[in-house]
Motif scaffolding. Sequence first.
Motif, PDB file in Angstrom:
ATOM      1  N   ARG A 375       0.838  -1.194   0.000  1.00 16.29           N
ATOM      2  CA  ARG A 375       0.000   0.000   0.000  1.00 16.29           C
ATOM      3  C   ARG A 375       0.881   1.256   0.000  1.00 16.29           C
ATOM      4  O   ARG A 375       0.568   2.250  -0.658  1.00 16.29           O
ATOM      5  N   LEU A 376       1.987   1.203   0.725  1.00 19.87           N
ATOM      6  CA  LEU A 376       2.918   2.326   0.752  1.00 19.87           C
ATOM      7  C   LEU A 376       3.438   2.633  -0.641  1.00 19.87           C
ATOM      8  O   LEU A 376       3.435   3.795  -1.076  1.00 19.87           O
ATOM      9  N   GLN A 377       3.890   1.621  -1.365  1.00 21.53           N
ATOM     10  CA  GLN A 377       4.440   1.841  -2.703  1.00 21.53           C
ATOM     11  C   GLN A 377       3.369   2.386  -3.649  1.00 21.53           C
ATOM     12  O   GLN A 377       3.635   3.259  -4.477  1.00 21.53           O
ATOM     13  N   GLN A 378       2.154   1.882  -3.504  1.00 22.97           N
ATOM     14  CA  GLN A 378       1.045   2.380  -4.319  1.00 22.97           C
ATOM     15  C   GLN A 378       0.792   3.860  -4.015  1.00 22.97           C
ATOM     16  O   GLN A 378       0.631   4.687  -4.928  1.00 22.97           O
ATOM     17  N   ALA A 379       0.778   4.208  -2.720  1.00 22.03           N
ATOM     18  CA  ALA A 379       0.515   5.590  -2.315  1.00 22.03           C
ATOM     19  C   ALA A 379       1.627   6.521  -2.793  1.00 22.03           C
ATOM     20  O   ALA A 379       1.357   7.630  -3.274  1.00 22.03           O
ATOM     21  N   LEU A 380       2.868   6.091  -2.675  1.00 22.20           N
ATOM     22  CA  LEU A 380       3.983   6.940  -3.093  1.00 22.20           C
ATOM     23  C   LEU A 380       3.951   7.190  -4.593  1.00 22.20           C
ATOM     24  O   LEU A 380       4.281   8.297  -5.056  1.00 22.20           O
ATOM     25  N   GLU A 381       3.552   6.186  -5.356  1.00 21.36           N
ATOM     26  CA  GLU A 381       3.468   6.359  -6.805  1.00 21.36           C
ATOM     27  C   GLU A 381       2.386   7.374  -7.174  1.00 21.36           C
ATOM     28  O   GLU A 381       2.608   8.259  -8.008  1.00 21.36           O
ATOM     29  N   VAL A 382       1.224   7.285  -6.531  1.00 14.81           N
ATOM     30  CA  VAL A 382       0.149   8.241  -6.808  1.00 14.81           C
ATOM     31  C   VAL A 382       0.518   9.622  -6.274  1.00 14.81           C
ATOM     32  O   VAL A 382       0.227  10.650  -6.901  1.00 14.81           O
ATOM     33  N   LEU A 383       1.188   9.670  -5.124  1.00 13.89           N
ATOM     34  CA  LEU A 383       1.607  10.938  -4.535  1.00 13.89           C
ATOM     35  C   LEU A 383       2.509  11.721  -5.485  1.00 13.89           C
ATOM     36  O   LEU A 383       2.386  12.945  -5.620  1.00 13.89           O
TER      37      LEU A 383
END
Length: 429
Positions: A375-383
Amino acid sequence: MTAQNPRIASAADVARRLQPVVVGGDILAYSYVRELHRAYGVERTIVLAAHDIKMLSTSRFTDYRLEPNVHDPEGLYDALERVAAEVSAADPERVLLVLGCDDCHARMLSSGKERLEAAGYTVPYLDFALLDDITQKRRFYELCAQLDIPYPRTWYFSCGPDGPEELPVHDFPYPLIAKPSNSAQFQEATIEGWRKIYEIDSPEELAEVWRSIRTSDYDNELVLQDFIPGGDDAIRTLTTFSDASGELRVVSGGVVCLQDHDPTALGNPLCIMGEREQAIIDGARRFLKEVGYRGFANFDIKHDERDGSFRFFEVNTRCGRNTYYMSLGGQNFVELIVREFILGEAIEYREAYDPFVYSCVPRYVLDRSMENRARLQQALEVLRRTPEPYPLHYAPDSFLHNFWARVMHVNQIPKFKRFYWDTDGKQLK
């Protein structure tokens, strides 16, 4: 449905004629200010607050005024009436719009709506009878049961003179969540060891919490709930805007990647990633229609991994402090208030789920705090692809405003160290 008598004839006149007045000094207060400027070019929003909040008082878009009594109903109404008289004397064509930032002010603005409207304000809040009804947790859960909306297993105990001296502490499953039925009254109460929400791990701890609340000036109900397992990213948030017939017009929401762990602010999302869940939207739509809800509402929900349901915790009868995420999702949220309550325009149905991450913390805090690494990697990519994910940073504003916004951003690091990293994620008690 449109308003019968719009206060301003067209959007082109909003910047010249609208005078917004915001009560409070938090992230939502500044979100109102920046989005009013971004949508309509409003250059000056009056902000009334009890203390000097630098990121607001240094903004070039605010007329910041210290009013020490804005947390008291009579003090608030008096301050707003003085502002109304001043604005009207300077320009009788100005249209006043009052906006609050928390449960306490939503209740006061709703309760004093008739008086404030007489002073010239548009008050975009529910009538008090409805607001008071649905914000009592017991009543909210009764409506959820009636409308087939999942919610946690719940017990209620009066904290007033008719309540028990002691609770049957050994009869409950642990861990438990304890919280007030009336959040606004609890916010103003004097309670030893006050916390916004209590995470209870044992019968002994529950007995101590009950003693501190039972002997305080809070006399409404205490709500005990089954703890829904899962970390911050099991929490969901949904923001809705509905018209005068209770029809859902605009919706946005997401998964809470990280919430505040300061005991005084526990549960406030600090990082949200847009994510659409049909079951959540459907439940909220049924609720809004059933009660005839008009305006902004914010629902707190948690995904229950035990059965796959999404369990509703409460409805906030106002914009949530994080409502700026709707703007990131593609719909400037303040525009909806102006269109519905000031311009009287019909609002087309829209789902504001453009990919976004709303974040009030540095990336370092996310890296160190989010246990779900996928979830962290997904969030960082969208961020990385989200323009202006931090609501307090606004390039057109003053250097000093953006300096203080940056200070608040960086200060999240020592805050998380104290309340989260040094406690292994346990609530500091």
